[in-house]
Write a protein that holds these residues in place. Sequence first.
Motif, PDB file in Angstrom:
ATOM      1  N   GLY A 188      35.227  44.487  25.917  1.00 41.41           N
ATOM      2  CA  GLY A 188      33.912  44.047  25.779  1.00 41.41           C
ATOM      3  C   GLY A 188      33.400  44.015  24.528  1.00 41.41           C
ATOM      4  O   GLY A 188      32.228  43.556  24.254  1.00 41.41           O
ATOM      5  N   LEU A 224      32.779  40.681  23.033  1.00 43.67           N
ATOM      6  CA  LEU A 224      32.450  39.837  23.867  1.00 43.67           C
ATOM      7  C   LEU A 224      31.247  38.913  23.591  1.00 43.67           C
ATOM      8  O   LEU A 224      29.965  39.044  24.191  1.00 43.67           O
ATOM      9  CB  LEU A 224      32.421  40.185  25.105  1.00 43.67           C
ATOM     10  N   VAL A 240      36.182  42.715  32.120  1.00 46.19           N
ATOM     11  CA  VAL A 240      35.435  43.595  31.305  1.00 46.19           C
ATOM     12  C   VAL A 240      35.983  44.875  31.755  1.00 46.19           C
ATOM     13  O   VAL A 240      35.297  45.337  32.698  1.00 46.19           O
ATOM     14  CB  VAL A 240      34.090  43.164  31.095  1.00 46.19           C
ATOM     15  N   VAL A 300      28.298  47.232  24.997  1.00 45.80           N
ATOM     16  CA  VAL A 300      29.212  46.375  25.960  1.00 45.80           C
ATOM     17  C   VAL A 300      28.336  45.809  27.031  1.00 45.80           C
ATOM     18  O   VAL A 300      28.398  44.625  27.484  1.00 45.80           O
ATOM     19  CB  VAL A 300      30.431  47.309  26.649  1.00 45.80           C
ATOM     20  N   VAL A 313      27.746  41.936  28.176  1.00 43.54           N
ATOM     21  CA  VAL A 313      28.255  41.361  29.393  1.00 43.54           C
ATOM     22  C   VAL A 313      26.665  40.735  30.062  1.00 43.54           C
ATOM     23  O   VAL A 313      26.858  39.559  30.652  1.00 43.54           O
ATOM     24  CB  VAL A 313      28.315  42.363  30.510  1.00 43.54           C
TER      25      VAL A 313
END
Length: 285
Positions: A95, A98, A115, A137, A141
């Motif tokens: 993550g 991401l 993740v 992280v 998300v």
Amino acid sequence: MVHIPTPKIKIVTMEFTNYCNLACWMCPHNIMTRTTGFMSLDLVKKISPQLAKMDLQMLGLHGIGESLLHPQLRECLQILRDDLPTTHMGLATNGTFLTEKNFNKMEGLVDEVSVAIDGFTEDTYKKHRTGGDFKKVLEHVYNIMEYRAKIGSEKPYIAVQMIDLGQGEEEKQKFEDFWRPKILKQDKVRFITKANFGGQIPGIDFQIKKCAALYAQVSVLWDGRMTTCCWDSDGKNVMGNLNEETFDEIFFSQEYDKLREKHELGTLQKEKHLLCNTCLVPACS
């Protein structure tokens, strides 16, 4: 004459890279000694048509590393999706990277992005994800879910994941209660069993009844070497090189069948040079 079940490749994992930015205690990356690098586009182009001839259940786009670090990720994914239009393709990430930019590299090509968060609280996360940034992280998300809705994309769907590392039922319930209202119908909250990667991680006991990998799974390391097991972080079980051979030439070779025969006889774990020597999969006999 020992009976060997008919082998057929059903699951392939492709290690785009074995570089990683974290040092998680439950991952063999910490003790890995092989060279780090990135899978080349030439190799992806070579093996992708071979994968298309298989009736794969799943193609995993990760190994002992962070796949989102690959500098040609979109190109790799496009090659594979062009050859495998209906195969389920999943990519695992910690993550950290991401971002919207990296999501766009996967958008429409990857079916699932899992993740690894491994905790409801920052303290729990830090115990397991050494070097990671919990808040960063979570922010990634959140942003990706909003961005995906904004552009009207259905794929990839997101699986927020917790490995069972002793967090306890209360924390697992809080994790699920926190994420369930935030995700879409196709997304998942996933809890998975911890593994010791063939006996490489001290303090984790893990057994399965029989090794299925010898008969149905292969893992391709970033440099093209093919090993029998996705837990094989140091390439101890390498059976061939896909830069020089095909999947079939390696998977159906006499050398591979000798491993299967030894597994059926219950002697494979005596091979000290193999990862099987420390694996806690019970012998067949």
